[in-house]
Design a protein around this motif. Structure first.
Motif, PDB file in Angstrom:
ATOM      1  N   TRP A  17       2.377  32.736   7.682  1.00 48.71           N
ATOM      2  CA  TRP A  17       3.011  32.454   6.401  1.00 48.71           C
ATOM      3  C   TRP A  17       4.385  31.815   6.537  1.00 48.71           C
ATOM      4  CZ3 TRP A  17       7.340  35.594   5.399  1.00 48.71           C
ATOM      5  CH2 TRP A  17       7.441  36.764   6.146  1.00 48.71           C
ATOM      6  N   PHE A  18       4.842  31.602   7.772  1.00 48.65           N
ATOM      7  CA  PHE A  18       6.097  30.890   7.991  1.00 48.65           C
ATOM      8  C   PHE A  18       6.077  30.222   9.357  1.00 48.65           C
ATOM      9  CE2 PHE A  18       7.009  35.030   9.867  1.00 48.65           C
ATOM     10  CZ  PHE A  18       7.698  34.703  11.038  1.00 48.65           C
ATOM     11  N   SER A  19       6.959  29.251   9.513  1.00 47.01           N
ATOM     12  CA  SER A  19       7.181  28.623  10.813  1.00 47.01           C
ATOM     13  C   SER A  19       8.684  28.469  10.991  1.00 47.01           C
ATOM     14  CB  SER A  19       6.487  27.257  10.885  1.00 47.01           C
ATOM     15  OG  SER A  19       7.049  26.375   9.926  1.00 47.01           O
ATOM     16  N   ILE A  20       9.101  28.304  12.235  1.00 45.65           N
ATOM     17  CA  ILE A  20      10.515  28.141  12.549  1.00 45.65           C
ATOM     18  C   ILE A  20      10.670  26.805  13.251  1.00 45.65           C
ATOM     19  CG2 ILE A  20      12.498  29.098  13.760  1.00 45.65           C
ATOM     20  CD1 ILE A  20      11.020  31.836  13.687  1.00 45.65           C
ATOM     21  N   ASP A  21      11.502  25.936  12.689  1.00 49.30           N
ATOM     22  CA  ASP A  21      11.719  24.626  13.295  1.00 49.30           C
ATOM     23  C   ASP A  21      12.160  24.777  14.750  1.00 49.30           C
ATOM     24  OD1 ASP A  21      11.151  23.605  10.804  1.00 49.30           O
ATOM     25  OD2 ASP A  21      13.067  22.568  10.541  1.00 49.30           O
ATOM     26  N   GLY A  22      11.474  24.082  15.642  1.00 51.27           N
ATOM     27  CA  GLY A  22      11.835  24.073  17.057  1.00 51.27           C
ATOM     28  C   GLY A  22      11.271  25.227  17.869  1.00 51.27           C
ATOM     29  N   THR A  46       9.672  40.353   8.389  1.00 50.58           N
ATOM     30  CA  THR A  46       9.395  40.326   9.816  1.00 50.58           C
ATOM     31  C   THR A  46      10.682  40.115  10.601  1.00 50.58           C
ATOM     32  OG1 THR A  46       7.188  39.421   9.425  1.00 50.58           O
ATOM     33  CG2 THR A  46       8.122  39.051  11.591  1.00 50.58           C
ATOM     34  N   PHE A  47      10.802  40.832  11.710  1.00 50.07           N
ATOM     35  CA  PHE A  47      11.914  40.653  12.640  1.00 50.07           C
ATOM     36  C   PHE A  47      11.415  39.806  13.803  1.00 50.07           C
ATOM     37  CE2 PHE A  47      12.569  44.789  10.577  1.00 50.07           C
ATOM     38  CZ  PHE A  47      13.805  44.576   9.996  1.00 50.07           C
ATOM     39  N   VAL A  48      12.173  38.774  14.143  1.00 50.30           N
ATOM     40  CA  VAL A  48      11.784  37.844  15.201  1.00 50.30           C
ATOM     41  C   VAL A  48      12.918  37.785  16.225  1.00 50.30           C
ATOM     42  CG1 VAL A  48      11.195  35.437  15.721  1.00 50.30           C
ATOM     43  CG2 VAL A  48      10.438  36.463  13.565  1.00 50.30           C
ATOM     44  N   LEU A  49      12.564  37.919  17.506  1.00 54.04           N
ATOM     45  CA  LEU A  49      13.540  37.743  18.583  1.00 54.04           C
ATOM     46  C   LEU A  49      13.453  36.291  19.025  1.00 54.04           C
ATOM     47  CD1 LEU A  49      15.649  39.210  20.314  1.00 54.04           C
ATOM     48  CD2 LEU A  49      13.839  39.657  21.982  1.00 54.04           C
ATOM     49  N   LEU A  50      14.531  35.554  18.799  1.00 55.01           N
ATOM     50  CA  LEU A  50      14.556  34.134  19.125  1.00 55.01           C
ATOM     51  C   LEU A  50      14.829  33.920  20.609  1.00 55.01           C
ATOM     52  CD1 LEU A  50      16.657  32.948  16.051  1.00 55.01           C
ATOM     53  CD2 LEU A  50      14.180  32.764  16.367  1.00 55.01           C
ATOM     54  N   PRO A  51      14.514  32.747  21.136  1.00 53.87           N
ATOM     55  CA  PRO A  51      14.822  32.465  22.550  1.00 53.87           C
ATOM     56  C   PRO A  51      16.303  32.657  22.886  1.00 53.87           C
ATOM     57  CG  PRO A  51      13.316  30.814  21.688  1.00 53.87           C
ATOM     58  CD  PRO A  51      13.744  31.668  20.516  1.00 53.87           C
ATOM     59  N   SER A  52      17.186  32.463  21.912  1.00 56.43           N
ATOM     60  CA  SER A  52      18.622  32.671  22.109  1.00 56.43           C
ATOM     61  C   SER A  52      18.977  34.149  22.185  1.00 56.43           C
ATOM     62  CB  SER A  52      19.391  32.042  20.950  1.00 56.43           C
ATOM     63  OG  SER A  52      19.048  32.705  19.734  1.00 56.43           O
ATOM     64  N   GLN A  53      17.999  35.026  21.919  1.00 60.15           N
ATOM     65  CA  GLN A  53      18.124  36.483  21.841  1.00 60.15           C
ATOM     66  C   GLN A  53      18.707  36.965  20.523  1.00 60.15           C
ATOM     67  OE1 GLN A  53      16.518  38.454  24.240  1.00 60.15           O
ATOM     68  NE2 GLN A  53      15.857  36.362  24.607  1.00 60.15           N
ATOM     69  N   ASN A  54      19.004  36.045  19.593  1.00 61.45           N
ATOM     70  CA  ASN A  54      19.388  36.442  18.243  1.00 61.45           C
ATOM     71  C   ASN A  54      18.188  37.065  17.562  1.00 61.45           C
ATOM     72  OD1 ASN A  54      21.993  35.378  18.436  1.00 61.45           O
ATOM     73  ND2 ASN A  54      21.365  33.383  17.672  1.00 61.45           N
ATOM     74  N   VAL A  55      18.450  37.964  16.615  1.00 63.49           N
ATOM     75  CA  VAL A  55      17.374  38.564  15.835  1.00 63.49           C
ATOM     76  C   VAL A  55      17.388  37.920  14.451  1.00 63.49           C
ATOM     77  CG1 VAL A  55      16.434  40.682  14.839  1.00 63.49           C
ATOM     78  CG2 VAL A  55      17.462  40.725  17.118  1.00 63.49           C
ATOM     79  N   LEU A  56      16.244  37.368  14.094  1.00 67.10           N
ATOM     80  CA  LEU A  56      16.045  36.683  12.827  1.00 67.10           C
ATOM     81  C   LEU A  56      15.236  37.594  11.912  1.00 67.10           C
ATOM     82  CD1 LEU A  56      15.966  33.877  11.207  1.00 67.10           C
ATOM     83  CD2 LEU A  56      13.729  33.577  12.291  1.00 67.10           C
ATOM     84  N   ALA A  72      26.095  34.072   8.088  1.00 63.77           N
ATOM     85  CA  ALA A  72      26.869  32.873   7.747  1.00 63.77           C
ATOM     86  C   ALA A  72      26.695  31.773   8.786  1.00 63.77           C
ATOM     87  CB  ALA A  72      28.345  33.222   7.585  1.00 63.77           C
ATOM     88  N   ALA A  73      26.549  32.145  10.054  1.00 63.09           N
ATOM     89  CA  ALA A  73      26.411  31.157  11.128  1.00 63.09           C
ATOM     90  C   ALA A  73      24.952  30.764  11.382  1.00 63.09           C
ATOM     91  CB  ALA A  73      27.023  31.711  12.420  1.00 63.09           C
ATOM     92  N   SER A  74      24.023  31.402  10.688  1.00 58.38           N
ATOM     93  CA  SER A  74      22.604  31.151  10.914  1.00 58.38           C
ATOM     94  C   SER A  74      22.257  29.696  10.624  1.00 58.38           C
ATOM     95  CB  SER A  74      21.771  32.077  10.019  1.00 58.38           C
ATOM     96  OG  SER A  74      20.410  31.902  10.271  1.00 58.38           O
ATOM     97  N   ASP A  75      21.728  29.030  11.647  1.00 59.18           N
ATOM     98  CA  ASP A  75      21.343  27.631  11.476  1.00 59.18           C
ATOM     99  C   ASP A  75      19.850  27.421  11.740  1.00 59.18           C
ATOM    100  OD1 ASP A  75      21.352  28.067  14.185  1.00 59.18           O
ATOM    101  OD2 ASP A  75      22.599  26.343  14.688  1.00 59.18           O
ATOM    102  N   VAL A  76      19.102  28.492  11.787  1.00 52.42           N
ATOM    103  CA  VAL A  76      17.668  28.433  12.015  1.00 52.42           C
ATOM    104  C   VAL A  76      16.985  28.053  10.703  1.00 52.42           C
ATOM    105  CG1 VAL A  76      15.633  29.777  12.661  1.00 52.42           C
ATOM    106  CG2 VAL A  76      17.802  30.170  13.823  1.00 52.42           C
ATOM    107  N   ILE A  77      16.055  27.127  10.782  1.00 54.74           N
ATOM    108  CA  ILE A  77      15.325  26.716   9.583  1.00 54.74           C
ATOM    109  C   ILE A  77      13.922  27.308   9.636  1.00 54.74           C
ATOM    110  CG2 ILE A  77      14.415  24.780   8.247  1.00 54.74           C
ATOM    111  CD1 ILE A  77      16.783  23.127   9.365  1.00 54.74           C
TER     112      ILE A  77
END
Length: 186
Positions: A34-39, A54-64, A152-157
């Motif tokens: 139901w969603f995708s994350i650019d990149g 949903t909680f997602v662990l990004l490759p940067s280790q940030n939690v989305l 505020a710094a979130s730049d994930v689309i």
């Protein structure tokens, strides 16, 4: 050993305590469609909440955090910071809801009011104590400030299946738009 989703999932006691904060670290076997994350081709979903988020662990280790209502954003700079946030501020999503569009002072005001209105305060405090004790976690210095900075710094689309982007986690409501919270904040 660094705190990771695998370490936490293996500790059934901590996983059970996290349920008190509406966090389940049992990711879906199949990635959500139901969603995708650019990149990011295959998002690493590490858990969910009862509202369908949903909680997602990004490759940067940030939690989305991706809400089922079309909002998304980074909420923590790492997995340990995420666990600290959830324990210190279990109403973090409501703090964002009552942020007046991302006003840090309003978020702090919301956190104070929400803390004062906790229903199962004993359960919350028991869970906080257990998680900090079992994991030897320190209390975050400023969980609301850290949450604000991360969102505020979130730049994930994040995009819905039709390609439209999700909106920010900051919502337009204020503490004064909810009589129960405005009374508690007074």
């Amino acid at each position: 050993m660094a705190l990771s989703p695998e370490v936490l999932s293996a500790n059934r006691e901590v996983a059970a305590w996290l349920q008190t904060f509406d966090v389940s670290l049992e990711p879906d076997e199949e990635p959500s469609d139901w969603f995708s994350i650019d990149g990011i081709e295959k998002p690493r979903q590490i858990g969910s909440d009862e509202a369908g988020g949903t909680f997602v662990l990004l490759p940067s280790q940030n939690v989305l955090y991706v809400s089922s209502e079309g909002r998304a954003g980074i909420i923590a700079g790492g997995f340990e910071e995420f666990v600290q946030l959830v324990a210190a501020c279990p109403y973090w999503l409501d703090v964002l809801k009552f942020s007046s569009g991302g006003d840090l002072a309003e978020m702090r005001r919301a956190a104070i009011a929400l803390e004062a209105t906790l229903d199962d305060e004993d359960d919350i405090n028991d869970a906080r104590e257990a998680i900090h004790g079992i994991l030897d976690l320190s209390e975050p210095e400023d969980p609301v400030g850290a949450l604000y900075d991360a969102v505020a710094a979130s730049d994930v689309i994040v995009r819905a299946t039709d390609g439209s982007p999700f909106t920010t986690l900051f919502n337009r409501f204020s503490v004064d738009s909810n009589p129960m919270l405005s009374d508690a904040a007074a």
